[in-house]
Design a protein around this motif. Structure first.
Motif, mmCIF file in Angstrom:
data_model
loop_
_atom_site.group_PDB
_atom_site.id
_atom_site.type_symbol
_atom_site.label_atom_id
_atom_site.label_comp_id
_atom_site.label_asym_id
_atom_site.label_seq_id
_atom_site.Cartn_x
_atom_site.Cartn_y
_atom_site.Cartn_z
ATOM 1 N N GLY A 9 0.902 -1.828 0.182
ATOM 2 C CA GLY A 9 0.238 -0.126 0.300
ATOM 3 C C GLY A 9 0.915 1.584 -0.508
ATOM 4 N N SER A 10 0.277 2.369 -0.276
ATOM 5 C CA SER A 10 0.587 3.914 -0.644
ATOM 6 C C SER A 10 0.441 4.696 0.501
ATOM 7 N N LEU A 104 1.920 -7.501 0.445
ATOM 8 C CA LEU A 104 1.944 -7.164 1.756
ATOM 9 C C LEU A 104 0.254 -6.440 2.198
ATOM 10 N N PRO A 105 -0.532 -5.477 2.816
ATOM 11 C CA PRO A 105 -1.551 -5.647 2.995
ATOM 12 C C PRO A 105 -1.693 -4.182 1.607
ATOM 13 N N GLY A 106 -2.322 -3.589 1.137
ATOM 14 C CA GLY A 106 -3.022 -1.813 0.061
ATOM 15 C C GLY A 106 -4.169 -1.983 -0.217
ATOM 16 N N GLY A 107 -3.821 -1.217 -1.448
ATOM 17 C CA GLY A 107 -5.560 -1.396 -1.647
ATOM 18 C C GLY A 107 -5.949 -2.375 -3.261
ATOM 19 N N LEU A 111 -3.947 -5.122 -4.943
ATOM 20 C CA LEU A 111 -4.347 -6.141 -5.756
ATOM 21 C C LEU A 111 -4.308 -6.583 -7.060
ATOM 22 N N GLU A 112 -4.542 -5.848 -7.821
ATOM 23 C CA GLU A 112 -4.615 -5.488 -9.250
ATOM 24 C C GLU A 112 -3.341 -6.504 -9.542
ATOM 25 N N GLU A 113 -2.044 -5.638 -9.024
ATOM 26 C CA GLU A 113 -1.080 -6.105 -9.188
ATOM 27 C C GLU A 113 -0.490 -7.194 -8.800
ATOM 28 N N LEU A 114 -0.657 -8.030 -7.765
ATOM 29 C CA LEU A 114 -0.683 -9.167 -7.348
ATOM 30 C C LEU A 114 -1.606 -10.419 -7.925
#
Length: 193
Positions: A9-10, A104-107, A111-114
């Motif tokens: 996440g940023s 890691l947790p993120g937005g 999720l799109e990258e993963l």
């Protein structure tokens, strides 16, 4: 694994455990002699992770699209910062530079990258391990949904199992080191779907 790509996440998120997990992952990468490949920002969990690796003497490559340099506040103290033209080029470059992927947790971006990299594994385009660091159960509902998708026969069990999940960075890296991707001859079986 010599180079590990981490999507994160940023933002720092709602709980201090997210930041602590980014620090632990950064320390675990350096302890193993792994270089970090990530999205190139100095904010949020991305920045915490990069700073941790740099402070421990590790190597960090950031990859960021030119259009996000100002928005995500590109990290200007990295070992290597690559500015690319698009999000597509960012993901492809990060994947090319890495031997494994962790989220890691993120937005939405995380999720799109993963899922794009995980889809490439499903299709047999690469055999790199993909894992999530499930801090505070952040990914529990995602994992539940993936199990639901298996039960509904939209995702094959062996493809669901390609996504490794741990709450501890060291355990996740251990599992990734031993990971062997399934042989993908045919990703869709019309007789069982």
């Amino acid at each position: 694994m010599k180079h590990v790509c981490v999507f994160a996440g940023s933002n720092l998120g709602a709980f201090p455990e997210y930041e602590a997990a980014a620090r632990k992952l950064g320390s675990a990468l350096v302890a193993r002699g792994c270089a970090l490949v990530y999205g190139g920002a100095k904010v949020g969990l991305m920045g915490v992770l990069a700073d941790t690796v740099l402070e421990a003497g590790g190597h960090v490559t950031g990859v960021i699209p030119a259009g996000l340099v100002a928005k995500e506040v590109a990290h200007d103290e990295l070992s290597n910062l690559r500015v690319v033209d698009s999000m597509h080029e960012r993901k492809a470059t990060m994947a090319d530079l890495s031997d494994g992927v962790i989220a890691l947790p993120g937005g939405l971006g995380t999720l799109e990258e993963l899922f794009e990299v995980l889809t490439w594994t499903q299709l047999g385009l690469h055999a790199k391990p993909c894992g999530i660091l499930n801090v505070r159960g952040y990914f529990d509902q995602l994992l539940s949904f993936l199990n639901h998708a298996v039960a509904q026969r939209f995702v094959a069990r062996e493809h669901r199992d390609m996504l490794l999940s741990e709450v501890d960075a060291t355990k996740l890296l251990d599992r990734m080191e031993g990971y062997r991707a399934p042989t993908v001859e045919k990703w869709l079986d019309r007789e069982t779907s």
